[in-house]
Design a protein around this motif. Sequence first.
Motif, PDB file in Angstrom:
ATOM      1  N   SER A 218       0.855  -1.173   0.000  1.00 55.65           N
ATOM      2  CA  SER A 218       0.000   0.000   0.000  1.00 55.65           C
ATOM      3  C   SER A 218       0.891   1.222   0.000  1.00 55.65           C
ATOM      4  O   SER A 218       1.911   1.264   0.674  1.00 55.65           O
ATOM      5  N   ASP A 219       0.498   2.214  -0.757  1.00 51.49           N
ATOM      6  CA  ASP A 219       1.236   3.469  -0.752  1.00 51.49           C
ATOM      7  C   ASP A 219       0.461   4.526   0.021  1.00 51.49           C
ATOM      8  O   ASP A 219       0.672   5.714  -0.138  1.00 51.49           O
ATOM      9  N   SER A 220      -0.449   4.061   0.886  1.00 48.63           N
ATOM     10  CA  SER A 220      -1.289   4.981   1.647  1.00 48.63           C
ATOM     11  C   SER A 220      -0.514   5.733   2.718  1.00 48.63           C
ATOM     12  O   SER A 220      -0.871   6.847   3.060  1.00 48.63           O
ATOM     13  N   TYR A 221       0.497   5.099   3.266  1.00 50.02           N
ATOM     14  CA  TYR A 221       1.214   5.690   4.388  1.00 50.02           C
ATOM     15  C   TYR A 221       2.693   5.829   4.056  1.00 50.02           C
ATOM     16  O   TYR A 221       3.321   4.897   3.565  1.00 50.02           O
ATOM     17  N   LYS A 222       3.235   7.000   4.356  1.00 49.61           N
ATOM     18  CA  LYS A 222       4.664   7.243   4.129  1.00 49.61           C
ATOM     19  C   LYS A 222       5.500   6.722   5.302  1.00 49.61           C
ATOM     20  O   LYS A 222       6.638   6.342   5.131  1.00 49.61           O
ATOM     21  N   ASP A 223       4.901   6.735   6.496  1.00 48.78           N
ATOM     22  CA  ASP A 223       5.582   6.267   7.701  1.00 48.78           C
ATOM     23  C   ASP A 223       5.691   4.742   7.648  1.00 48.78           C
ATOM     24  O   ASP A 223       4.687   4.035   7.531  1.00 48.78           O
ATOM     25  N   ALA A 224       6.905   4.226   7.743  1.00 48.85           N
ATOM     26  CA  ALA A 224       7.134   2.787   7.627  1.00 48.85           C
ATOM     27  C   ALA A 224       6.450   2.017   8.750  1.00 48.85           C
ATOM     28  O   ALA A 224       5.888   0.934   8.526  1.00 48.85           O
ATOM     29  N   ALA A 225       6.474   2.548   9.972  1.00 53.85           N
ATOM     30  CA  ALA A 225       5.852   1.858  11.098  1.00 53.85           C
ATOM     31  C   ALA A 225       4.338   1.779  10.910  1.00 53.85           C
ATOM     32  O   ALA A 225       3.717   0.742  11.170  1.00 53.85           O
ATOM     33  N   LYS A 226       3.749   2.859  10.434  1.00 54.40           N
ATOM     34  CA  LYS A 226       2.305   2.880  10.210  1.00 54.40           C
ATOM     35  C   LYS A 226       1.926   1.942   9.067  1.00 54.40           C
ATOM     36  O   LYS A 226       0.918   1.239   9.128  1.00 54.40           O
ATOM     37  N   LEU A 227       2.753   1.899   8.035  1.00 58.28           N
ATOM     38  CA  LEU A 227       2.504   0.998   6.911  1.00 58.28           C
ATOM     39  C   LEU A 227       2.591  -0.460   7.355  1.00 58.28           C
ATOM     40  O   LEU A 227       1.760  -1.283   6.976  1.00 58.28           O
ATOM     41  N   ASP A 228       3.575  -0.782   8.188  1.00 51.94           N
ATOM     42  CA  ASP A 228       3.692  -2.149   8.704  1.00 51.94           C
ATOM     43  C   ASP A 228       2.487  -2.508   9.565  1.00 51.94           C
ATOM     44  O   ASP A 228       1.967  -3.625   9.492  1.00 51.94           O
ATOM     45  N   ALA A 229       2.056  -1.558  10.383  1.00 62.08           N
ATOM     46  CA  ALA A 229       0.895  -1.806  11.232  1.00 62.08           C
ATOM     47  C   ALA A 229      -0.353  -2.017  10.386  1.00 62.08           C
ATOM     48  O   ALA A 229      -1.174  -2.899  10.659  1.00 62.08           O
ATOM     49  N   TRP A 230      -0.517  -1.225   9.335  1.00 60.71           N
ATOM     50  CA  TRP A 230      -1.657  -1.379   8.427  1.00 60.71           C
ATOM     51  C   TRP A 230      -1.601  -2.727   7.720  1.00 60.71           C
ATOM     52  O   TRP A 230      -2.610  -3.418   7.596  1.00 60.71           O
TER      53      TRP A 230
END
Length: 161
Positions: A107-119
């Motif tokens: 997903s390219d929804s989140y730039k923050d790596a931690a937030k992307l991993d959580a998503w």
Amino acid sequence: MIKWILLILTTVFTTKLYADEAYFQTRCDSIKKERETIRSKFRHGYTIKEGEYLTSRDKFLFTQLANHCSKPKKSGSAYQATSSTSTRTPNSNWLLNQKVSNMSLHSDSYKDAAKLDAWSTFYKLPKRCRKKGIGSADFVWCSEYRGKQKDLFEAQWKEHP
């Protein structure tokens, strides 16, 4: 005697196959040239009757190319190398059908790596959305479901310190 007959028959049939292939290749080239000519005429002025004829002829030629000229040319070495590897497998989409373990959702929804991993950990794609040849009703449902899940994730992420 039988060996000679078999040799002659083999030679005749292979020669015929090569001749047919060369004929078809020249026919495909002429169809491509005619389509290019039609496209150039589309860019210039034409009457309604000419436009209808050109459109129908272009559609016919497009169908002919798709039905008879889809094989790659022998001269393209790079293209031929990639096509020969794909023809070894019985199903050209075999890679798409492979199950992958530990696969994360891209997903390219989140730039923050931690937030992307959580998503990626939070959101699980339902089976209904993984079907091959998904219908429009299922596609809409999947889009709405993803939006709801994203809202839920955002609410939980705000609570997360």
